[in-house]
Every structure is written in structure tokens, then in C-alpha cells.
Scaffold this motif. Structure first.
Motif, PDB file in Angstrom:
ATOM      1  N   ALA A  40       2.051   9.786  -7.469  1.00 15.49           N
ATOM      2  CA  ALA A  40       2.442   8.469  -6.946  1.00 15.49           C
ATOM      3  C   ALA A  40       3.267   8.599  -5.667  1.00 15.49           C
ATOM      4  CB  ALA A  40       3.245   7.723  -8.010  1.00 15.49           C
ATOM      5  N   TYR A  41       3.421   9.835  -5.183  1.00 16.33           N
ATOM      6  CA  TYR A  41       4.241  10.054  -3.986  1.00 16.33           C
ATOM      7  C   TYR A  41       3.786   9.131  -2.863  1.00 16.33           C
ATOM      8  CZ  TYR A  41       6.656  12.267  -0.116  1.00 16.33           C
ATOM      9  OH  TYR A  41       7.478  12.474   0.974  1.00 16.33           O
ATOM     10  N   ASP A  42       4.742   8.436  -2.267  1.00 19.70           N
ATOM     11  CA  ASP A  42       4.419   7.476  -1.216  1.00 19.70           C
ATOM     12  C   ASP A  42       5.373   7.685  -0.043  1.00 19.70           C
ATOM     13  OD1 ASP A  42       4.229   5.237   0.434  1.00 19.70           O
ATOM     14  OD2 ASP A  42       3.832   3.866  -1.237  1.00 19.70           O
ATOM     15  N   ARG A  43       4.799   8.165   1.057  1.00 22.49           N
ATOM     16  CA  ARG A  43       5.605   8.460   2.240  1.00 22.49           C
ATOM     17  C   ARG A  43       6.427   7.253   2.692  1.00 22.49           C
ATOM     18  NH1 ARG A  43       1.540   9.667   5.739  1.00 22.49           N
ATOM     19  NH2 ARG A  43       1.539   7.479   6.295  1.00 22.49           N
ATOM     20  N   ASP A  44       5.792   6.050   2.644  1.00 19.72           N
ATOM     21  CA  ASP A  44       6.483   4.855   3.133  1.00 19.72           C
ATOM     22  C   ASP A  44       7.697   4.503   2.274  1.00 19.72           C
ATOM     23  OD1 ASP A  44       4.625   4.665   5.155  1.00 19.72           O
ATOM     24  OD2 ASP A  44       3.291   3.386   3.981  1.00 19.72           O
TER      25      ASP A  44
END
Length: 305
Positions: A224-228
Motif C-alpha cells: 500500500a506504499y504511497d509516495r504522495d
């Protein structure tokens, strides 16, 4: 979108392989790719990049070029500390060229700092944050960079320890702590020489360890890693302690799901480096960014066109 509207930039680090397609007419990231390739694995002992590590990099290049739809020969590709140290770097780069047609350029620490700084300046603007005075900490696999920026004046220093090299150099965490205590003296010494009042500076951190700590704090696992979401997250010394405690109490499989393959082995040392920097800088919290060298390479290319 035509090929001419975006550039593909690649950063091959000591542990990570990172690619970005960057749209320079709109100054934004179109898509990205990241894989842990462990290029510095075994480098401490042999002084060389192993055939296995080379194979992992070649496979990562092929996978990324399919997923992000670029041709490796068109990418602006740089590589850093591990490749600088490796005694077989020229044959490794030749192997990569022959297998994938990619052309990597080995960049020196000062160029790495310049490009990382460029990425962070753009990231601060994008997030609407103050950008007159800040410190950037970039914890890499083979080296750790500290950049101090004050209204256009820059001090940058590369320290020759990173998460992979420190983990593989010592058999006990106590020995790592001892080394970091020694290193802290030279870091503090360097910081004093800059004659800057660092209490007034915003502390920014980038690369795998800070982004992992931020993601765990936000409750994101590797999938679920999300840069934003990670960008702009504030982590403090207590967060580091919390993550360390959690890592000591969870089984390896669970941790791998949480932070992704190839990171679990190094996270403890990464956090110890992060803590050491908090102490050396006398800071209590840091703003985390996913932006780093690969974005800097892309922006730099666009600015020069």
C-alpha cells in the motif's frame, strides 16, 4: 504523450534500483519503479560487485523497461557509492551495457549531493513548504550524505557508511553502535565547521530508511506504499524508537510484508544511523520525502534542454 515530453531517469544505488518517468512540461512524476537489488551485497568482503547482484540489476532493468515503457538506452542512468568503491566497476558497467544497452554514469558524491538537493528544492515547492534554510539527510546503502542549504549557499558532505556496508561489516548491533558513536564525532565536527545555526533549519530526510519509518507510522505496508502520502510526513525520535521496538517483536515474514523484500535486514542499522543524525544535528523531528537522486537527475536533464 510523445517520448519527447518525458524523460526516464534511473538511480542505481547500493541497495535500491529506482526509475522515474518525469514529465518536464508539467514538472511532475508520471510513474515510477523501485526494486531492492542489493548491489552492495558482499562488497565489504570482496571489494567487487558479485555476479548475482549484477544479474538482479539486469533483471530489474528489463522489468522496469517493460512496466514503464522505455528503452534502456534512452534512460539517463546514474550509479553511486557501491559502484564508486567496486574494483570491477568498469566490467560491471560493460556487462550491463551488453545485456540491456543501458549506459550508466558513475557520479561522484558532490554531484550526487547537487542532484539530490535539486530534487528536494522542487519537492518543497510542490508541497508549499519553506525552502530558504534546510538540511537534507540521505541515508544510502553505501554512504550517507548530509547537505546544508542556506539561501543558495550549500555545504555538502558524504560519510562513508551506509545501511548495507555497516550491516555487513559487523556481526553485532553493539559494534555498529560503537562505530556510529565514533562517526558522530566527525559529523558533529563537520557541522560545527559550517558555522551555521542549525536549530533554525528544517530537517529533511530521504531514501529507504526514512520513507519506511514514515510509511510504518502512517500504517502503510509495502503493497500500500504511497509516495504522495509519505511525502511531507513528519517523523520524530519517538517514531524511530517505536519502529525499532516493533521490528524486534515481529517475525521476519510479517516484517517483509510490512517493508518489502531486501529491507528487513538493514532497517535496524538504518534507524540507528537516522538516530545518530538526529542527535548530531540536535533536531527532534524530520520531514520525509520520497524524492531523491532519480528525480534530481530527471529535473537536471530537463533544465539543460
Amino acid at each position: 504523450m510523445h517520448m519527447s515530453d518525458f524523460v526516464t531517469a534511473i538511480d542505481l544505488g547500493s541497495n535500491s534500483f529506482r526509475v522515474v518517468n518525469y514529465d518536464f512540461s508539467n514538472n511532475k512524476i508520471l510513474n515510477d519503479y523501485h526494486e531492492v537489488v542489493g548491489m552492495a551485497d558482499g562488497l565489504v568482503d570482496t571489494g567487487k560487485i558479485s555476479p548475482e547482484a549484477q544479474e538482479r540489476v539486469i533483471n530489474a532493468i528489463k522489468t522496469a523497461s517493460k512496466q514503464l515503457d522505455f528503452h534502456p538506452k534512452d534512460a539517463i542512468a546514474v550509479t553511486t557509492a557501491a559502484m564508486r568503491y567496486a574494483s570491477n566497476n568498469q566490467e560491471v558497467l560493460k556487462n550491463f551495457r551488453e545485456q540491456t544497452s543501458i549506459n550508466f554514469k558513475i557520479i561522484e558524491a558532490n554531484e550526487e549531493a547537487r542532484l539530490t538537493l535539486l530534487a528536494i528544492e522542487y519537492a518543497l515547492k510542490r508541497e508549499g513548504l519553506k525552502s530558504e534554510k534546510f538540511i537534507v539527510l540521505d541515508i544510502g546503502g553505501g554512504s550517507t550524505e548530509v547537505i546544508i542549504y542556506n539561501h543558495g549557499k550549500v555545504h555538502a558532505q558524504s560519510f562513508s557508511f551506509g545501511i548495507v556496508t555497516l550491516t555487513q561489516k559487523y556481526t553485532s548491533i553493539e559494534a555498529v553502535k560503537e562505530e556510529l558513536n565514533e562517526q558522530k564525532k566527525s559529523i558533529v565536527n563537520y557541522l560545527q565547521q559550517t558555522k551555521e545555526n542549525l536549530g533554525e533549519f528544517t530537517f529533511i530526510s530521504t531514501a529507504g530508511t526514512p520513507t519506511t519509518v514514515a510509511a510504518v507510522k502512517l500504517g502503510l505496508d509495502a503493497y500500500a506504499y504511497d509516495r504522495d502520502l509519505v511525502n511531507g510526513t513528519i517523523v520524530n525520535r519517538d517514531d524511530l524508537k517505536d519502529v525499532l521496538t516493533m521490528f524486534k517483536n515481529k517475525p521476519f515474514e510479517e516484517l517483509t510484508e510490512l517493508v518489502g523484500k531486501g529491507r528487513v535486514e538493514f532497517i535496524e542499522v538504518g534507524i540507528l544511523i537516522f538516530q545518530t543524525m538526529f542527535e548530531a544535528l540536535g533536531q527532534n523531528e524530520s520531514i520525509v520525502f520520497d524524492d531523491g537522486l532519480r528525480e534530481g537527475v530527471a529535473i537536471d536533464y530537463c533544465l539543460r534542454q
